[in-house]
Design an enzyme around this catalytic site. Sequence first.
Site, mmCIF file in Angstrom:
data_model
loop_
_atom_site.group_PDB
_atom_site.id
_atom_site.type_symbol
_atom_site.label_atom_id
_atom_site.label_comp_id
_atom_site.label_asym_id
_atom_site.label_seq_id
_atom_site.Cartn_x
_atom_site.Cartn_y
_atom_site.Cartn_z
ATOM 1 C CG ASN A 113 -0.208 0.166 2.506
ATOM 2 O OD1 ASN A 113 0.945 -0.222 2.648
ATOM 3 N ND2 ASN A 113 -0.851 0.791 3.478
ATOM 4 C CB CYS A 124 2.165 4.060 4.393
ATOM 5 S SG CYS A 124 1.334 5.652 4.389
ATOM 6 C CD GLU A 131 0.996 0.937 6.306
ATOM 7 O OE1 GLU A 131 -0.173 1.339 6.362
ATOM 8 O OE2 GLU A 131 1.917 1.592 5.774
#
Length: 272
Positions: free
Chosen positions: A35, A37, A39
């Site tokens: 995704n 970001c 994570e």
Amino acid sequence: TYCAAYSAEPGIFFIDNANEMTNATAYGQKVVATNPCGEQPLTPYAVCNLAAINLANMFDKHRKTIDLQKVAEVVRTSVRFQDNVIDATPYFFDKNEQQAKGERRIGLGVMGLADLLIHCEKTYGSKESAILIDQLFETIAVTAYQTSIELAKEKGSFPYLIGQTKEETQQLRQRFIESGYMKKMPENIRQGILTYGIRNSHLLTIAPTGSTGTMTGVSTGLEPYFSFSYFRSGRLGKFIEVHAKIVDEYLADHPEATASHLPEYFVSAMEL
């Protein structure tokens, strides 16, 4: 180099390692991206609803220790809540909905780890903090997976783990507990999945929680405080001055102290 130094981008993602560890190997899928970001390593068309436990509330104030019983209770509630979100979400694309409801992926994480360590008077990065963090995340991981097994007894496993015959279902469960990540889990969890299945294909994600952590007034994700006083750019393009609430709380309890002379366990990223 310039981007990495001034805005922390780009990052490096080891996709081979992600595919060795992911539970998705059980149902024949691979991680293809993360995704935005970074994570959450994701399979094609996968989506994941995230949540974060506020660890700043998970301590015994008098004993200055983690309240692991409270952590476990919150994890159990959070996993059940996030599993319900999968069905309540309005999906914009059919393939996203099919994937989300097929693997029932959730991502339970944390915010306020630095606050928890300060409350427990442990310096972020010390050996003592590492021991405490190991206890904390073992409790989170084991409780989350145990809760998902209990949900499977109640509502059934995620569809991608259900075969057309009992034999096929058992083979899928066997493959699930042989992923790189599941090999690290306690034997009672692995055996529980073999016996009852599991409701969610994935359960844990440590997201940055930059906005939600700041909104809540605690440290973001599992990072130390960048600084106990700083300016942050908001979505309206304005700079907002942020003061760490935990410092104000400490000064209120210790009138003799000052913001410039705090105990050594008030350590910031700049000092580290």
